[in-house]
Design a protein around this motif. Sequence first.
Motif, mmCIF file in Angstrom:
data_model
loop_
_atom_site.group_PDB
_atom_site.id
_atom_site.type_symbol
_atom_site.label_atom_id
_atom_site.label_comp_id
_atom_site.label_asym_id
_atom_site.label_seq_id
_atom_site.Cartn_x
_atom_site.Cartn_y
_atom_site.Cartn_z
ATOM 1 N N ASN A 12 0.808 -1.215 0.000
ATOM 2 C CA ASN A 12 0.000 0.000 0.000
ATOM 3 C C ASN A 12 0.844 1.270 0.000
ATOM 4 O O ASN A 12 0.283 2.364 0.019
ATOM 5 C CB ASN A 12 -0.930 0.018 1.217
ATOM 6 C CG ASN A 12 -1.996 -1.050 1.152
ATOM 7 O OD1 ASN A 12 -2.613 -1.255 0.101
ATOM 8 N ND2 ASN A 12 -2.223 -1.745 2.250
ATOM 9 N N VAL A 13 2.175 1.118 -0.025
ATOM 10 C CA VAL A 13 3.070 2.280 -0.012
ATOM 11 C C VAL A 13 3.865 2.285 -1.313
ATOM 12 O O VAL A 13 4.781 1.477 -1.491
ATOM 13 C CB VAL A 13 4.019 2.253 1.209
ATOM 14 C CG1 VAL A 13 4.979 3.437 1.155
ATOM 15 C CG2 VAL A 13 3.214 2.284 2.501
ATOM 16 N N ASP A 14 3.505 3.165 -2.204
ATOM 17 C CA ASP A 14 4.105 3.210 -3.538
ATOM 18 C C ASP A 14 5.367 4.085 -3.505
ATOM 19 O O ASP A 14 5.395 5.199 -4.037
ATOM 20 C CB ASP A 14 3.090 3.755 -4.546
ATOM 21 C CG ASP A 14 3.529 3.540 -5.993
ATOM 22 O OD1 ASP A 14 4.662 3.071 -6.205
ATOM 23 O OD2 ASP A 14 2.744 3.860 -6.909
ATOM 24 N N LEU A 15 6.421 3.544 -2.892
ATOM 25 C CA LEU A 15 7.693 4.246 -2.783
ATOM 26 C C LEU A 15 8.844 3.306 -3.139
ATOM 27 O O LEU A 15 8.801 2.115 -2.827
ATOM 28 C CB LEU A 15 7.928 4.781 -1.359
ATOM 29 C CG LEU A 15 7.079 5.962 -0.887
ATOM 30 C CD1 LEU A 15 7.400 6.273 0.576
ATOM 31 C CD2 LEU A 15 7.300 7.192 -1.752
ATOM 32 N N ALA A 16 9.871 3.876 -3.766
ATOM 33 C CA ALA A 16 11.102 3.145 -4.053
ATOM 34 C C ALA A 16 12.261 4.126 -3.972
ATOM 35 O O ALA A 16 12.096 5.324 -4.254
ATOM 36 C CB ALA A 16 11.048 2.501 -5.438
ATOM 37 N N VAL A 17 13.431 3.626 -3.568
ATOM 38 C CA VAL A 17 14.605 4.493 -3.441
ATOM 39 C C VAL A 17 15.791 3.874 -4.176
ATOM 40 O O VAL A 17 15.939 2.650 -4.228
ATOM 41 C CB VAL A 17 14.985 4.752 -1.961
ATOM 42 C CG1 VAL A 17 13.869 5.483 -1.236
ATOM 43 C CG2 VAL A 17 15.342 3.462 -1.242
ATOM 44 N N PHE A 18 16.612 4.733 -4.728
ATOM 45 C CA PHE A 18 17.809 4.326 -5.461
ATOM 46 C C PHE A 18 19.038 4.841 -4.720
ATOM 47 O O PHE A 18 19.311 6.037 -4.730
ATOM 48 C CB PHE A 18 17.757 4.893 -6.878
ATOM 49 C CG PHE A 18 19.058 4.788 -7.646
ATOM 50 C CD1 PHE A 18 19.705 3.570 -7.783
ATOM 51 C CD2 PHE A 18 19.627 5.907 -8.234
ATOM 52 C CE1 PHE A 18 20.897 3.465 -8.497
ATOM 53 C CE2 PHE A 18 20.818 5.829 -8.951
ATOM 54 C CZ PHE A 18 21.457 4.605 -9.080
ATOM 55 N N PRO A 19 19.786 3.976 -4.016
ATOM 56 C CA PRO A 19 21.024 4.415 -3.357
ATOM 57 C C PRO A 19 22.051 4.790 -4.428
ATOM 58 O O PRO A 19 22.408 3.969 -5.275
ATOM 59 C CB PRO A 19 21.459 3.177 -2.560
ATOM 60 C CG PRO A 19 20.229 2.315 -2.464
ATOM 61 C CD PRO A 19 19.479 2.565 -3.734
ATOM 62 N N MET A 20 22.518 6.030 -4.394
ATOM 63 C CA MET A 20 23.342 6.522 -5.491
ATOM 64 C C MET A 20 24.780 6.835 -5.098
ATOM 65 O O MET A 20 25.516 7.461 -5.855
ATOM 66 C CB MET A 20 22.696 7.770 -6.111
ATOM 67 C CG MET A 20 22.428 8.901 -5.144
ATOM 68 S SD MET A 20 21.525 10.313 -5.895
ATOM 69 C CE MET A 20 22.544 10.753 -7.287
ATOM 70 N N ALA A 21 25.219 6.365 -3.918
ATOM 71 C CA ALA A 21 26.590 6.646 -3.483
ATOM 72 C C ALA A 21 27.607 6.077 -4.461
ATOM 73 O O ALA A 21 28.598 6.729 -4.797
ATOM 74 C CB ALA A 21 26.820 6.096 -2.080
ATOM 75 N N HIS A 22 27.372 4.838 -4.925
ATOM 76 C CA HIS A 22 28.335 4.212 -5.841
ATOM 77 C C HIS A 22 28.428 4.987 -7.146
ATOM 78 O O HIS A 22 29.510 5.114 -7.729
ATOM 79 C CB HIS A 22 27.928 2.760 -6.108
ATOM 80 C CG HIS A 22 26.654 2.606 -6.876
ATOM 81 N ND1 HIS A 22 25.415 2.861 -6.329
ATOM 82 C CD2 HIS A 22 26.422 2.246 -8.171
ATOM 83 C CE1 HIS A 22 24.481 2.653 -7.233
ATOM 84 N NE2 HIS A 22 25.059 2.285 -8.356
ATOM 85 N N LEU A 23 27.301 5.514 -7.601
ATOM 86 C CA LEU A 23 27.297 6.298 -8.831
ATOM 87 C C LEU A 23 28.093 7.589 -8.651
ATOM 88 O O LEU A 23 28.905 7.964 -9.503
ATOM 89 C CB LEU A 23 25.858 6.600 -9.240
ATOM 90 C CG LEU A 23 25.599 7.290 -10.583
ATOM 91 C CD1 LEU A 23 24.217 6.917 -11.107
ATOM 92 C CD2 LEU A 23 25.676 8.818 -10.462
ATOM 93 N N LEU A 24 27.876 8.268 -7.530
ATOM 94 C CA LEU A 24 28.576 9.525 -7.263
ATOM 95 C C LEU A 24 30.069 9.295 -7.049
ATOM 96 O O LEU A 24 30.903 10.085 -7.515
ATOM 97 C CB LEU A 24 27.965 10.217 -6.044
ATOM 98 C CG LEU A 24 26.494 10.642 -6.186
ATOM 99 C CD1 LEU A 24 25.973 11.193 -4.865
ATOM 100 C CD2 LEU A 24 26.323 11.663 -7.293
#
Length: 268
Positions: free
Chosen positions: A87-99
């Motif tokens: 019921n919680v339409d959320l997603a996160v992208f950890p971007m430390a490796h990209l940075l």
Amino acid sequence: MQTTVRLECLLRNGKTSTGTGFFFSFKLDEKTRIPLIVTNKHVINDSTRGTFVLTKRDDAGEPIVGSYEPVQLDHFESHWLKHPDPNVDLAVFPMAHLLNGAEQAGKNFFFLPLDESFIPSSEVLAGLGGIEDITMIGYPNGIWDIRNNMPIVRRGITATNLKHDYNGLPIFVIDCACFPGSSGSPVLIFNQGGYMDANGNLTLGGTRVILLGVLFAGPQHVAEGEIKTIDVPLQQLSISMSKIPNNLGFVVKSQKLQDFRAQLAAGA
């Protein structure tokens, strides 16, 4: 204006979709931060490739407006951590490796992440009224200032009381123009130059920024447009139908972002 990022996804069916993400950061201690991009699950579901652009920054740490670098990632959906609650339409992208990889290549990017300090506590919520002006930042129908890598800003009001869960879910409703591509947009209270709280207390010369939540859906009604065949009693009729937004939006409350903290901290 430097807090959001336009997401473009190539889907398994070969079609392309756009959505909105925004930068967020968890502070684990004085030295450790976890930078993220936040969006909705449905924005990145079934995506085989994702593309977004990041604005470059100069040696003084300021943005070089109009100068940006495209980032393209294969297996895009797999890069995201999805909220476990359906019921919680959320997603996160950890971007430390990209940075970190970009920095090693001599590339530095500028963005302004929100963090947990912008999520309203129960005390802050108690000081808000049943109707509040809101600001929503994103990319409706994929529209953006491509020359300067800037989003589109919309204004509206809360349509349900922030102190309550709409229909028993951790969401609220806003009265604001919401279109495809706006999914994932941060919804904020953004007051410049002064504001009045629910008790009538006036603050002059101040700026107030509160992250209320993340847009994820909007109801639509049907009108004439695309030709479709529908069943009616005893016969079939070909009629013309299209979907029209009714300028309401459903927003996941920002407190649900805190559910990611423990899982991200364990992998930090």
